[in-house]
Design a protein around this motif. Structure first.
Motif, PDB file in Angstrom:
ATOM      1  N   LEU A 142      50.188  29.735  31.624  1.00  0.00           N
ATOM      2  CA  LEU A 142      49.528  29.523  32.906  1.00  0.00           C
ATOM      3  C   LEU A 142      48.660  30.740  33.213  1.00  0.00           C
ATOM      4  O   LEU A 142      48.907  31.833  32.710  1.00  0.00           O
ATOM      5  N   SER A 143      47.683  30.530  34.026  1.00  0.00           N
ATOM      6  CA  SER A 143      46.979  31.712  34.517  1.00  0.00           C
ATOM      7  C   SER A 143      46.540  31.439  35.945  1.00  0.00           C
ATOM      8  O   SER A 143      46.288  30.298  36.330  1.00  0.00           O
ATOM      9  N   GLY A 144      46.477  32.488  36.692  1.00  0.00           N
ATOM     10  CA  GLY A 144      46.044  32.354  38.078  1.00  0.00           C
ATOM     11  C   GLY A 144      45.266  33.589  38.463  1.00  0.00           C
ATOM     12  O   GLY A 144      45.388  34.638  37.832  1.00  0.00           O
ATOM     13  N   GLU A 145      44.426  33.456  39.479  1.00  0.00           N
ATOM     14  CA  GLU A 145      43.710  34.649  39.916  1.00  0.00           C
ATOM     15  C   GLU A 145      43.470  34.567  41.415  1.00  0.00           C
ATOM     16  O   GLU A 145      43.448  33.484  42.005  1.00  0.00           O
ATOM     17  N   ALA A 146      43.322  35.725  41.995  1.00  0.00           N
ATOM     18  CA  ALA A 146      43.080  35.790  43.433  1.00  0.00           C
ATOM     19  C   ALA A 146      42.384  37.092  43.761  1.00  0.00           C
ATOM     20  O   ALA A 146      42.460  38.060  43.000  1.00  0.00           O
ATOM     21  N   GLU A 147      41.667  37.083  44.873  1.00  0.00           N
ATOM     22  CA  GLU A 147      41.026  38.299  45.366  1.00  0.00           C
ATOM     23  C   GLU A 147      42.099  39.206  45.951  1.00  0.00           C
ATOM     24  O   GLU A 147      43.054  38.729  46.573  1.00  0.00           O
ATOM     25  N   VAL A 148      41.931  40.492  45.750  1.00  0.00           N
ATOM     26  CA  VAL A 148      42.883  41.436  46.325  1.00  0.00           C
ATOM     27  C   VAL A 148      42.488  41.699  47.771  1.00  0.00           C
ATOM     28  O   VAL A 148      41.347  42.040  48.052  1.00  0.00           O
ATOM     29  N   GLU A 149      43.392  41.487  48.667  1.00  0.00           N
ATOM     30  CA  GLU A 149      43.141  41.832  50.073  1.00  0.00           C
ATOM     31  C   GLU A 149      43.433  43.302  50.249  1.00  0.00           C
ATOM     32  O   GLU A 149      44.456  43.794  49.790  1.00  0.00           O
ATOM     33  N   GLY A 150      42.560  44.005  50.923  1.00  0.00           N
ATOM     34  CA  GLY A 150      42.755  45.442  51.066  1.00  0.00           C
ATOM     35  C   GLY A 150      42.339  46.148  49.796  1.00  0.00           C
ATOM     36  O   GLY A 150      41.809  45.546  48.868  1.00  0.00           O
ATOM     37  N   SER A 151      42.610  47.445  49.764  1.00  0.00           N
ATOM     38  CA  SER A 151      42.102  48.221  48.637  1.00  0.00           C
ATOM     39  C   SER A 151      43.027  48.142  47.434  1.00  0.00           C
ATOM     40  O   SER A 151      42.580  48.005  46.308  1.00  0.00           O
ATOM     41  N   ALA A 152      44.327  48.215  47.654  1.00  0.00           N
ATOM     42  CA  ALA A 152      45.256  48.264  46.520  1.00  0.00           C
ATOM     43  C   ALA A 152      46.068  46.974  46.463  1.00  0.00           C
ATOM     44  O   ALA A 152      46.200  46.252  47.448  1.00  0.00           O
ATOM     45  N   VAL A 153      46.596  46.726  45.285  1.00  0.00           N
ATOM     46  CA  VAL A 153      47.365  45.501  45.068  1.00  0.00           C
ATOM     47  C   VAL A 153      48.742  45.665  45.705  1.00  0.00           C
ATOM     48  O   VAL A 153      49.414  46.671  45.495  1.00  0.00           O
ATOM     49  N   THR A 154      49.153  44.692  46.487  1.00  0.00           N
ATOM     50  CA  THR A 154      50.487  44.726  47.083  1.00  0.00           C
ATOM     51  C   THR A 154      51.267  43.516  46.598  1.00  0.00           C
ATOM     52  O   THR A 154      50.757  42.682  45.854  1.00  0.00           O
ATOM     53  N   PRO A 172      50.726  45.784  38.171  1.00  0.00           N
ATOM     54  CA  PRO A 172      49.497  46.052  38.920  1.00  0.00           C
ATOM     55  C   PRO A 172      49.737  46.610  40.313  1.00  0.00           C
ATOM     56  O   PRO A 172      48.777  46.985  40.983  1.00  0.00           O
ATOM     57  N   GLN A 173      50.987  46.683  40.770  1.00  0.00           N
ATOM     58  CA  GLN A 173      51.227  47.050  42.164  1.00  0.00           C
ATOM     59  C   GLN A 173      50.704  48.439  42.448  1.00  0.00           C
ATOM     60  O   GLN A 173      50.973  49.385  41.704  1.00  0.00           O
ATOM     61  N   GLY A 174      49.953  48.578  43.526  1.00  0.00           N
ATOM     62  CA  GLY A 174      49.422  49.866  43.931  1.00  0.00           C
ATOM     63  C   GLY A 174      48.127  50.225  43.249  1.00  0.00           C
ATOM     64  O   GLY A 174      47.511  51.223  43.592  1.00  0.00           O
ATOM     65  N   GLN A 175      47.685  49.426  42.269  1.00  0.00           N
ATOM     66  CA  GLN A 175      46.434  49.761  41.596  1.00  0.00           C
ATOM     67  C   GLN A 175      45.254  49.242  42.412  1.00  0.00           C
ATOM     68  O   GLN A 175      45.373  48.304  43.204  1.00  0.00           O
ATOM     69  N   VAL A 176      44.104  49.838  42.165  1.00  0.00           N
ATOM     70  CA  VAL A 176      42.923  49.511  42.959  1.00  0.00           C
ATOM     71  C   VAL A 176      42.039  48.551  42.166  1.00  0.00           C
ATOM     72  O   VAL A 176      41.801  48.755  40.981  1.00  0.00           O
ATOM     73  N   GLY A 177      41.607  47.509  42.813  1.00  0.00           N
ATOM     74  CA  GLY A 177      40.752  46.557  42.126  1.00  0.00           C
ATOM     75  C   GLY A 177      40.399  45.436  43.068  1.00  0.00           C
ATOM     76  O   GLY A 177      40.769  45.448  44.253  1.00  0.00           O
ATOM     77  N   ARG A 178      39.664  44.465  42.555  1.00  0.00           N
ATOM     78  CA  ARG A 178      39.249  43.383  43.436  1.00  0.00           C
ATOM     79  C   ARG A 178      39.801  42.027  43.002  1.00  0.00           C
ATOM     80  O   ARG A 178      40.287  41.259  43.795  1.00  0.00           O
ATOM     81  N   GLN A 179      39.716  41.776  41.713  1.00  0.00           N
ATOM     82  CA  GLN A 179      40.124  40.464  41.234  1.00  0.00           C
ATOM     83  C   GLN A 179      41.382  40.625  40.388  1.00  0.00           C
ATOM     84  O   GLN A 179      41.373  41.333  39.387  1.00  0.00           O
ATOM     85  N   LEU A 180      42.459  39.997  40.825  1.00  0.00           N
ATOM     86  CA  LEU A 180      43.718  40.124  40.089  1.00  0.00           C
ATOM     87  C   LEU A 180      43.986  38.824  39.356  1.00  0.00           C
ATOM     88  O   LEU A 180      43.938  37.744  39.945  1.00  0.00           O
ATOM     89  N   THR A 181      44.232  38.940  38.062  1.00  0.00           N
ATOM     90  CA  THR A 181      44.494  37.756  37.240  1.00  0.00           C
ATOM     91  C   THR A 181      45.858  37.925  36.587  1.00  0.00           C
ATOM     92  O   THR A 181      46.230  39.024  36.203  1.00  0.00           O
ATOM     93  N   ALA A 182      46.584  36.829  36.491  1.00  0.00           N
ATOM     94  CA  ALA A 182      47.907  36.884  35.871  1.00  0.00           C
ATOM     95  C   ALA A 182      48.017  35.800  34.824  1.00  0.00           C
ATOM     96  O   ALA A 182      47.476  34.703  34.986  1.00  0.00           O
ATOM     97  N   ASP A 183      48.706  36.137  33.731  1.00  0.00           N
ATOM     98  CA  ASP A 183      49.078  35.124  32.749  1.00  0.00           C
ATOM     99  C   ASP A 183      50.568  34.918  32.867  1.00  0.00           C
ATOM    100  O   ASP A 183      51.334  35.876  32.894  1.00  0.00           O
TER     101      ASP A 183
END
Lengths: 444, 317
Positions: free
Chosen positions: A122-134, A175-186
């Motif tokens: 499976l894969s999914g993706e979402a925009e990161v809200e805020g600056s860091a991944v929570t 990815p928790q706490g890392q900075v980015g915009r688009q988070l994708t997971a497999d």
């Protein structure tokens, strides 16, 4: 019955409670044997290393204090076949282990080898809200995965995020706490027959036990018998059980594929029993004492008395040469390995950078199996034995116990699964608001 | 067991065919029954385990004991046994007191202490109430303080500090001896019994015993003539000399007043004259009162000789 997703969440809570109480049992429900280990957790404060990694990678925080193995009854192909028999077998194992540990166990973690596991990616993706991944972002990414059609009457047993990508960086472990915009997971999703699981849970319920976790035995024996660099670089663990042979492919410390072949040691025994016309118990004994897969010249001269209790003097005093026995066993073992090979090919195992093959489980104890497996599966074959955990009795250190030992590791360090992350708050709040409205409507 | 089997074989149902025994080759199913499984789990629960392993035996013992003690006879038996055991310990020679030693008391006080303590020897030291005994001894007027202890070897030691009488106090009921703190230490029958001690009298005399002792020491030059001191109105002293000469002393600073009188006496033998009262109550105006005979002769002498000048009395008013 609640859907398994809810059940898994509940089980996670039960496991947390059990760990707080300090005693938990693990139950390996196999086709030929049922193993029960009682673990005692001493809490994190006694867990050795200051930075969380002790000398045994944090495995000193639990200890095996009770152990019992009993012949399995009522289980075929790793699935419950007769509930009453299974229940009695579970009771036997649990009672012995409790007696050994002198402590009452209420929570068990169970693994099962059957129920036709099937892997999905499976894969999914979402925009990161805020600056860091929570944690909420992770929850939303997991929520955005499009669930494949796992089939009618199938349920999700494992759903583990195996890879994270943030913008253009992939291969992120956490990815928790890392900075980015688009988070994708497999995600790797393992679906099994729901009915088999429900039956198993019912069996446990009838033994007054609470299920604190479910795992696929292919997965947990992979945890126990693959060493760390094999898990990192890519390896397959082939767990040759009694009724089914599980295989799990690991890379970068995550399981990415699991499957099972519904063939196992019981079939070899059945072949011997049919070929030599002896009872199953006798055939099992001959298999374990004299069995093998490679015949040599000396085996022609080694005559094995078959024995028997039929009353026919001639029939009871037959002898068979070891070559004949090997001749019966080898085709079946080859068939099992060919099946495994087919599954591995289908999974694309030959694309992995390192193609280690680790044979474990009770069936891997057949002498000469590694040579045969090397010819069929690939060059880098070794026989795997489970990791040593504290307090494990000598009798339970063999390859046949890799699933049980893997379950102890699974109990101590469960991998993050889908249901460990909270549902994103927007959906949750809407639902709870709807629930509140419904409550008002019902009551006024 | 064998007998039971034999009896069973004699009955008719035993002739009915039994179900076939399982063959010995097959292993019995080792699975526990549901109830034995549950029972074992219950027993492994810490609370029930403790209940059964500790609670039940203790409860049983307590119940048996309670049932046995329900009868009066048994209770009496237990009490008697207990007393006998306690007595056996008490009566051991190590704990017996065989002698009483009284230290620091004269003969009369020793007799008095023996009378008060009234100990029947030998007695066990467990039966002695040393506190009460000490209180009784201290309650004796002649005892200032007392210390009571049982010494090893079985002697009871009563160490007392006796009160020393410093004066004789004539009171309504007779002559009392009092010590420096004004506490009565005993009684005497006659003044001659303790002629070495000064005599005081009057209400409240014992409260001002310090002052009286100072006065007696100040009166040392005329000591042979001093008969005693009388407390007047519980505030001041009169000193009585022989032939009923009375020196009235002031409330405040009586000792200097007495010293003045003694000085007068030494200079003019005032006390040897026929004087009834020397009144020193007003310090700036000491007054003499003559005896009637002397007063009459004085008055005659004045009448015979008008010119005899007496001390002029200045009338201011």
């Amino acid at each position: 019955m609640r859907p398994l997703y809810q059940t898994q969440r509940a089980m996670r809570a039960i496991r947390r409670a059990a760990l707080q109480r300090g005693v938990i049992a693990i139950l390996d429900l196999g086709t030929s044997k049922i193993a029960c280990l009682v673990l005692r957790f001493d809490g994190p404060e006694r867990a050795g290393g200051a930075d969380g990694v002790g000398p045994m990678a944090g495995q000193t925080q639990f200890k095996v204090i009770g152990h019992a193995v009993t012949r399995s009854r009522g289980i075929r192909f790793g699935e419950v076949d007769s509930m009453g028999e299974t229940e009695r077998a579970i009771r036997t194992a649990v009672q012995q282990a409790q007696k050994d540990a002198q402590v009452r166990v209420d929570h068990v973690i169970v693994c099962l080898s059957g129920a036709r596991p099937e892997s999905f990616a499976l894969s999914g993706e979402a925009e990161v809200e805020g600056s860091a991944v929570t944690g909420w972002d992770i929850g939303r990414v997991l929520g955005s995965c499009d669930v494949p059609d796992v089939g009618l009457g199938r349920e999700v047993l494992h759903a583990q995020p195996v890879n994270w990508a943030l913008d253009h960086r992939t291969g992120i472990t956490d990815p928790q706490g890392q900075v980015g915009r688009q988070l994708t997971a497999d995600l790797h999703l393992l679906a099994v027959d729901a009915a088999a699981i429900e039956t198993l849970l019912l069996c446990l319920k009838r033994c007054d036990l609470e299920c604190a976790g479910l795992a696929s035995s292919a997965y947990v024996s992979g945890i126990a018998s693959l060493v760390e660099d094999e898990q990192e670089l890519g390896a397959v663990c082939i767990d040759m059980g009694g009724g089914s042979t599980g295989l799990s492919i690991f890379i970068r410390k995550h399981m990415i594929f699991a499957d099972s072949v519904r063939l196992g040691g019981e079939h070899v025994t059945g072949d011997i029993s049919m070929g030599l016309q002896v009872p199953m118990a006798q055939a099992e004994r001959m298999k374990t004492l004299y069995g093998g897969v490679v015949a040599t010249g000396v085996d022609d001269r080694e005559l094995i008395p078959i024995g028997g209790d039929t009353g026919d003097w001639e029939h009871d005093r037959r002898v068979v040469s070891r070559t004949e026995l090997i001749g019966i066993m080898r085709p079946r073992v080859e068939e099992i390995l060919e099946e495994v090979r087919a599954r591995l090919d289908w999974a694309g195992f030959d694309q992995l950078p390192s193609r280690s093959i680790v044979l474990t489980g009770g069936g891997s104890l057949i002498p000469g199996l590694d040579g045969l497996a090397a010819r069929i599966l690939g060059q880098k074959v070794r026989l795997g034995r489970p990791l040593r955990v504290q307090g494990l009795p000598q009798a339970a250190t063999g390859a046949a116990f890799s699933a049980a030992v893997g379950l102890t590791l699974f109990a101590a360090h469960p991998q993050d699964e889908w249901w460990d992350f909270e549902i994103p708050p927007d959906r949750q709040s809407a639902r709870s608001f709807r629930r509140a409205v419904k409550w008002f409507k019902d009551n006024w | 067991m064998r007998t039971l089997k034999l009896l069973w074989q004699l009955t008719i149902p035993s002739l009915v065919r039994q179900p076939a025994q399982p063959s010995l080759g097959l292993r019995r199913d080792p699975a526990p029954s549901v109830w034995s499984y549950r029972y074992q789990r219950l027993m492994l629960t810490p609370f029930y385990r403790r209940l059964v392993k500790v609670g039940l035996p203790v409860g049983a013992v307590l119940a048996v004991a309670a049932l046995w003690l329900a009868s009066d006879d048994h209770r009496a038996l237990v009490a008697a046994k207990y007393d006998a055991m306690m007595d056996a310990v008490r009566e051991r020679p190590e704990f017996m007191v065989t002698a009483v030693e009284i230290a620091g008391a004269d003969r009369a006080l020793t007799a008095a202490i023996n009378e008060v303590a009234r100990i029947d020897l030998p007695v066990s030291s467990f039966d002695l109430d040393l506190d009460a005994l000490r209180r009784k001894v201290t309650d004796l007027t002649a005892v200032r303080s007392a210390q009571v202890k049982v010494n090893p070897g079985g002697t009871l030691e009563i160490a007392v500090v006796q009160r020393v009488p410093v004066a004789v106090w004539r009171y309504a009921d007779g002559l009392r001896l009092i010590d420096g703190e004004g506490v009565m230490t005993g009684m005497i029958a006659e003044r001659a019994d303790r002629s070495d001690l000064p005599l005081i009298a009057g209400d409240g005399a014992k409260d001002a015993i310090d002052e009286s002792l100072r006065l007696f020491s100040a009166a040392a030059p005329i000591a042979p003539r001093v008969r005693g001191l009388v407390r007047m109105g519980e505030r001041r002293w009169d000193m009585i000399l022989d032939n009923d000469l009375r020196i009235l002393l002031p409330t405040h600073d009586p000792v200097p007043a007495l010293e003045r009188v003694i000085a007068l006496d030494q200079a003019q033998q005032i006390l040897d004259r026929d004087v009834g009262v020397v009144d020193m109550r007003l310090g700036d105006r000491p007054t003499l009162r003559l005896n009637p005979v002397a007063a009459a002769s004085l008055r005659e002498a004045i009448a015979a000789n008008e010119t005899v000048s007496v001390a002029p009395i200045q009338e201011d008013h």
